[in-house]
Design a protein around this motif. Structure first.
Motif, PDB file in Angstrom:
ATOM      1  N   GLN A  98       5.164 -46.846  17.506  1.00  0.00           N
ATOM      2  CA  GLN A  98       6.612 -46.832  17.595  1.00  0.00           C
ATOM      3  C   GLN A  98       7.160 -46.256  16.301  1.00  0.00           C
ATOM      4  N   SER A  99       8.453 -45.913  16.323  1.00  0.00           N
ATOM      5  CA  SER A  99       9.027 -45.237  15.165  1.00  0.00           C
ATOM      6  C   SER A  99       9.317 -46.180  14.005  1.00  0.00           C
ATOM      7  N   LEU A 100       9.441 -47.488  14.277  1.00  0.00           N
ATOM      8  CA  LEU A 100       9.806 -48.438  13.224  1.00  0.00           C
ATOM      9  C   LEU A 100       8.604 -48.768  12.347  1.00  0.00           C
ATOM     10  N   ARG A 101       8.775 -48.656  11.043  1.00  0.00           N
ATOM     11  CA  ARG A 101       7.749 -49.018  10.077  1.00  0.00           C
ATOM     12  C   ARG A 101       8.082 -50.413   9.526  1.00  0.00           C
ATOM     13  N   MET A 102       7.418 -51.421  10.033  1.00  0.00           N
ATOM     14  CA  MET A 102       7.745 -52.792   9.641  1.00  0.00           C
ATOM     15  C   MET A 102       7.507 -53.029   8.153  1.00  0.00           C
ATOM     16  N   GLU A 103       6.580 -52.280   7.571  1.00  0.00           N
ATOM     17  CA  GLU A 103       6.288 -52.478   6.151  1.00  0.00           C
ATOM     18  C   GLU A 103       7.449 -52.063   5.252  1.00  0.00           C
ATOM     19  N   ASN A 104       8.433 -51.375   5.824  1.00  0.00           N
ATOM     20  CA  ASN A 104       9.611 -50.985   5.038  1.00  0.00           C
ATOM     21  C   ASN A 104      10.581 -52.150   4.834  1.00  0.00           C
ATOM     22  N   TYR A 105      10.307 -53.269   5.476  1.00  0.00           N
ATOM     23  CA  TYR A 105      11.203 -54.419   5.395  1.00  0.00           C
ATOM     24  C   TYR A 105      10.426 -55.628   4.870  1.00  0.00           C
ATOM     25  N   ASN A 106      10.942 -56.228   3.822  1.00  0.00           N
ATOM     26  CA  ASN A 106      10.211 -57.353   3.223  1.00  0.00           C
ATOM     27  C   ASN A 106      10.482 -58.676   3.927  1.00  0.00           C
ATOM     28  N   ASN A 107      11.336 -58.659   4.945  1.00  0.00           N
ATOM     29  CA  ASN A 107      11.633 -59.888   5.685  1.00  0.00           C
ATOM     30  C   ASN A 107      11.414 -59.706   7.187  1.00  0.00           C
ATOM     31  N   ALA A 108      10.586 -58.731   7.577  1.00  0.00           N
ATOM     32  CA  ALA A 108      10.364 -58.460   8.993  1.00  0.00           C
ATOM     33  C   ALA A 108       8.868 -58.366   9.276  1.00  0.00           C
ATOM     34  N   TRP A 109       8.457 -58.982  10.400  1.00  0.00           N
ATOM     35  CA  TRP A 109       7.048 -58.999  10.783  1.00  0.00           C
ATOM     36  C   TRP A 109       6.919 -58.746  12.279  1.00  0.00           C
ATOM     37  N   VAL A 135       9.783 -38.236  17.819  1.00  0.00           N
ATOM     38  CA  VAL A 135      10.375 -39.472  17.311  1.00  0.00           C
ATOM     39  C   VAL A 135       9.343 -40.252  16.507  1.00  0.00           C
ATOM     40  N   ILE A 136       8.143 -40.399  17.066  1.00  0.00           N
ATOM     41  CA  ILE A 136       7.074 -41.120  16.373  1.00  0.00           C
ATOM     42  C   ILE A 136       6.669 -40.389  15.101  1.00  0.00           C
ATOM     43  N   HIS A 137       6.625 -39.053  15.166  1.00  0.00           N
ATOM     44  CA  HIS A 137       6.229 -38.253  13.998  1.00  0.00           C
ATOM     45  C   HIS A 137       7.190 -38.458  12.827  1.00  0.00           C
ATOM     46  N   HIS A 138       8.488 -38.483  13.119  1.00  0.00           N
ATOM     47  CA  HIS A 138       9.491 -38.576  12.047  1.00  0.00           C
ATOM     48  C   HIS A 138       9.801 -40.010  11.634  1.00  0.00           C
ATOM     49  N   GLY A 139       9.402 -40.989  12.441  1.00  0.00           N
ATOM     50  CA  GLY A 139       9.641 -42.372  12.071  1.00  0.00           C
ATOM     51  C   GLY A 139      11.051 -42.837  12.381  1.00  0.00           C
ATOM     52  N   GLU A 140      11.408 -43.995  11.841  1.00  0.00           N
ATOM     53  CA  GLU A 140      12.646 -44.651  12.229  1.00  0.00           C
ATOM     54  C   GLU A 140      13.906 -43.867  11.882  1.00  0.00           C
ATOM     55  N   ASN A 141      13.816 -42.915  10.952  1.00  0.00           N
ATOM     56  CA  ASN A 141      14.976 -42.094  10.609  1.00  0.00           C
ATOM     57  C   ASN A 141      14.938 -40.739  11.299  1.00  0.00           C
ATOM     58  N   TYR A 142      14.304 -40.706  12.485  1.00  0.00           N
ATOM     59  CA  TYR A 142      14.117 -39.430  13.186  1.00  0.00           C
ATOM     60  C   TYR A 142      15.429 -38.739  13.513  1.00  0.00           C
ATOM     61  N   ARG A 143      16.491 -39.487  13.729  1.00  0.00           N
ATOM     62  CA  ARG A 143      17.754 -38.857  14.107  1.00  0.00           C
ATOM     63  C   ARG A 143      18.275 -37.911  13.025  1.00  0.00           C
ATOM     64  N   ASP A 144      17.961 -38.210  11.769  1.00  0.00           N
ATOM     65  CA  ASP A 144      18.433 -37.366  10.668  1.00  0.00           C
ATOM     66  C   ASP A 144      17.334 -36.468  10.103  1.00  0.00           C
ATOM     67  N   ALA A 145      16.065 -36.827  10.343  1.00  0.00           N
ATOM     68  CA  ALA A 145      14.958 -36.049   9.781  1.00  0.00           C
ATOM     69  C   ALA A 145      14.507 -34.902  10.686  1.00  0.00           C
ATOM     70  N   TRP A 146      14.751 -35.003  11.961  1.00  0.00           N
ATOM     71  CA  TRP A 146      14.243 -34.033  12.939  1.00  0.00           C
ATOM     72  C   TRP A 146      15.204 -32.857  13.069  1.00  0.00           C
ATOM     73  N   ASP A 147      14.729 -31.642  12.788  1.00  0.00           N
ATOM     74  CA  ASP A 147      15.517 -30.420  12.966  1.00  0.00           C
ATOM     75  C   ASP A 147      15.396 -29.983  14.423  1.00  0.00           C
ATOM     76  N   VAL A 148      16.264 -30.523  15.247  1.00  0.00           N
ATOM     77  CA  VAL A 148      16.171 -30.306  16.689  1.00  0.00           C
ATOM     78  C   VAL A 148      16.458 -28.852  17.047  1.00  0.00           C
ATOM     79  N   ASP A 149      17.445 -28.243  16.375  1.00  0.00           N
ATOM     80  CA  ASP A 149      17.776 -26.845  16.668  1.00  0.00           C
ATOM     81  C   ASP A 149      16.558 -25.942  16.463  1.00  0.00           C
TER      82      ASP A 149
END
Length: 441
Positions: free
Chosen positions: A239-250, A416-430
Motif C-alpha cells: 500500500q502507499s502508506l509508510r507506517m514507519e513515517n509515523y511515530n504513533n502509528a502501527w 500510486v504504490i511506487h510514489h508512496g503516500e504523497n503520490y498525488r503531488d509526486a507523480w507527474d501524471v501529464d
C-alpha cells in the motif's frame, strides 16, 4: 432516430448525468430524480453526519455523501473526463492533477449546464418506489417524495415510465466489519462514511480497519492529533502508506475480538486499549426502493442477475444499471454503459436473447468461482477492465484509443504504490500520459 422511451434516471451524480445526456441524444424523454438540491451525487459535500455513526440503525437519518472535508481525488483528473468533455484546469479552481472534491463538483455542474441537463432534473425528489407494473409490458411505476427536512408530512407522486436507469451510486450503505464483542464494546465506533474532520479524535487511541484510499487518507490526517493510531488489515499487502513515517502509528492483522473494558485484540496476538474504532470497510449495494418481484436481488454484494453489469436479462431493456463497477477508470466505464443503454432503448443496438444473456451471466459467476475471487467482488473490473471497456465500446461502434489499454486502474495503482503516500503531488501524471500516447501513435 429509433424508438423513444419515457425514461426515469435515478440520481444526478456522474453516472446519472452522463446517462441523461446519452438518453437525450438518442431522442428519449428523460426525467432525473435527485434527492439533493444540487447535482453531484457523492461529490456534493455535506458536513452533517448520520444519527448512527456506524450506519446499522435502519431508522437513522441517512446522509448520502461520504466525503471528508480534506478529500482529494485518488485518480488523476485526466481519467475523470468524459470523451468529449475533459476535466481541464479552470481559472480560479484547483489546478492540481489530483484536485479537491470541490473541483469535481464544479466539473459536474459545468457538464450539466453545458449539455442542458438541469431542466431534466427534479431536485429534492427522493425515489421511494420503483415497481414493475407488468412483466409483459415492462412498464414501471416510479414513486417519489418531495424532501422537506423541517416537515413531517411528505408530498408523494407516482408516474409510469417505459424504462428506468438506476444511477444512485454505491457509497451510502456502509459495510461493517464483524468480530466478537462488537455490539457491546463501550467506545465510539463509526464508519468512514461519517468521518468529516479529525478534531474529535484528538488525544484518542484509534483503531482503524481497512487499507483502501479512505483508510490511508484518514490515518494521515488523524495521526498528528491522535494519541495512537492502530491499523487493522486482513492482509499486509502493498500500500502507499509508510507506517514507519509515523511515530504513533502501527499496523496489525485483523481484529480477533473486542472486550467490554475497551480492549481490542488483534489476530497477531497484540492488543490495545482503544477509544475509537473506525470502519473503513467499504459499502454495500442497496436498492430499498426497487420492487422487481424478486427478479433482481442483492446477495453478498452481488447485484444479480446482470448482463455485463448493466441489464437484468428478464427485464431488459426496461431496467438497467449504470455505474456499478469499481476498480476501473469509472467515468470512462459510466459513459460507455450510458451510451449502450441509450442505443439499446432506441433500437439502434440489439441485445442477445434473454436466454443468451442469462447464460452469459452464469458463465461470469462460474469464472469468478473458479478464480477464487469472492462473490462480493463481482462488479470489480480490476482484472478485466480492458476487455470489458473494449467490449462495451464495440457495442456502440466506438473504437477506443490504444492508450486506453495502458491507462487503467491497475496501471495507476502501480504508480500510486511506487510514489508512496504523497503520490498525488509526486507523480507527474501529464508526463506519464504523454509517454503512453506517444508510444501508441
Amino acid at each position: 432516430m429509433g424508438s423513444s422511451y419515457k425514461v426515469a434516471v435515478i440520481g444526478a451524480g456522474p453516472a446519472g448525468l452522463v446517462t441523461a445526456r446519452e438518453l437525450q441524444r438518442e431522442g428519449h424523454h428523460v426525467t432525473v430524480f435527485e434527492k439533493a438540491n444540487r447535482v453531484g451525487g457523492i461529490w456534493l459535500y455535506n458536513p452533517r453526519v448520520e444519527t448512527d455513526p456506524l450506519g446499522l440503525d435502519p431508522d437513522r437519518q441517512i446522509v448520502h455523501t461520504s466525503l471528508y472535508k480534506s478529500l482529494r481525488v485518488n485518480s488523476p483528473r485526466q481519467t475523470m473526463s468524459f470523451s468529449d468533455y475533459p476535466f481541464v484546469k479552470k481559472q480560479g479552481g484547483d489546478p492540481r492533477p489530483f484536485p479537491c472534491h470541490q473541483e469535481v463538483l464544479r466539473f459536474l455542474e459545468d457538464f450539466a449546464r453545458d449539455f442542458g441537463l438541469m431542466e431534466l432534473i427534479r431536485f429534492g425528489n427522493e425515489v421511494v418506489r420503483v415497481e414493475l407494473v407488468d412483466e409483459l409490458t415492462h412498464e414501471w411505476i416510479v414513486e417519489s417524495r418531495t424532501t422537506r427536512e423541517t416537515e413531517s408530512i411528505w408530498e408523494t407522486k407516482a408516474e409510469v415510465f417505459g424504462a428506468v436507469v438506476i444511477c444512485n451510486g454505491n457509497f451510502t450503505e456502509p459495510n461493517i466489519a464483524d468480530f466478537p464483542g462488537r455490539d457491546t464494546w463501550p467506545g465510539l465506533q463509526m464508519h468512514s462514511h461519517n468521518y468529516r474532520t479529525p478534531q474529535h479524535l484528538e488525544n484518542k487511541i484509534v483503531v482503524l480497519i481497512g487499507s483502501g484510499p479512505s483508510a490511508i487518507d484518514i490515518i494521515k490526517e488523524i495521526a498528528p492529533l491522535a494519541k495512537q493510531v492502530h491499523q487493522a488489515v486482513r492482509t499486509r499487502k502493498l500500500q502507499s502508506l509508510r507506517m514507519e513515517n509515523y511515530n504513533n502509528a502501527w499496523q496489525h492483522s485483523m481484529i480477533e475480538c473486542v472486550h467490554k473494558d475497551g480492549r481490542v485484540v488483534f489476530q497477531d496476538g497484540s492488543a490495545v486499549d482503544a477509544d475509537v474504532i473506525i470502519h473503513c470497510t467499504g459499502y454495500k449495494y442497496h436498492y430499498p426502493f426497487l420492487k422487481s418481484n424478486g427478479i433482481v436481488t442483492v446477495d453478498n454484494n452481488r447485484v444479480r442477475p446482470l448482463y455485463k453489469h448493466v441489464f437484468p436479462p428478464k427485464l431488459a431493456p426496461s431496467l438497467s444499471f449504470v455505474g456499478l463497477n469499481y476498480r476501473a477508470v469509472v467515468f470512462r466505464v459510466m459513459e460507455l454503459q450510458a451510451k449502450w443503454v441509450a442505443k439499446v432503448l432506441s433500437g439502434m443496438v440489439d441485445l442477445p436473447s434473454q436466454e443468451a444473456m442469462a447464460c452469459s451471466v452464469e458463465e461470469l459467476y462460474s469464472e469468478i468461482k473458479k478464480s477464487g475471487l469472492p462473490e462480493h467482488h463481482t462488479h470489480s473490473l480490476q482484472n478485466d477492465e480492458v476487455d470489458y471497456v473494449s467490449w462495451v465500446a464495440a457495442q456502440v461502434d466506438i473504437k477506443p484509443p490504444e492508450s486506453w489499454k495502458e491507462i487503467t486502474f491497475y496501471s495507476m495503482l502501480k504508480w500510486v504504490i511506487h510514489h508512496g503516500e504523497n503520490y498525488r503531488d509526486a507523480w507527474d501524471v501529464d508526463k506519464w500520459i504523454q509517454e503512453i500516447q506517444s508510444s501508441k501513435s
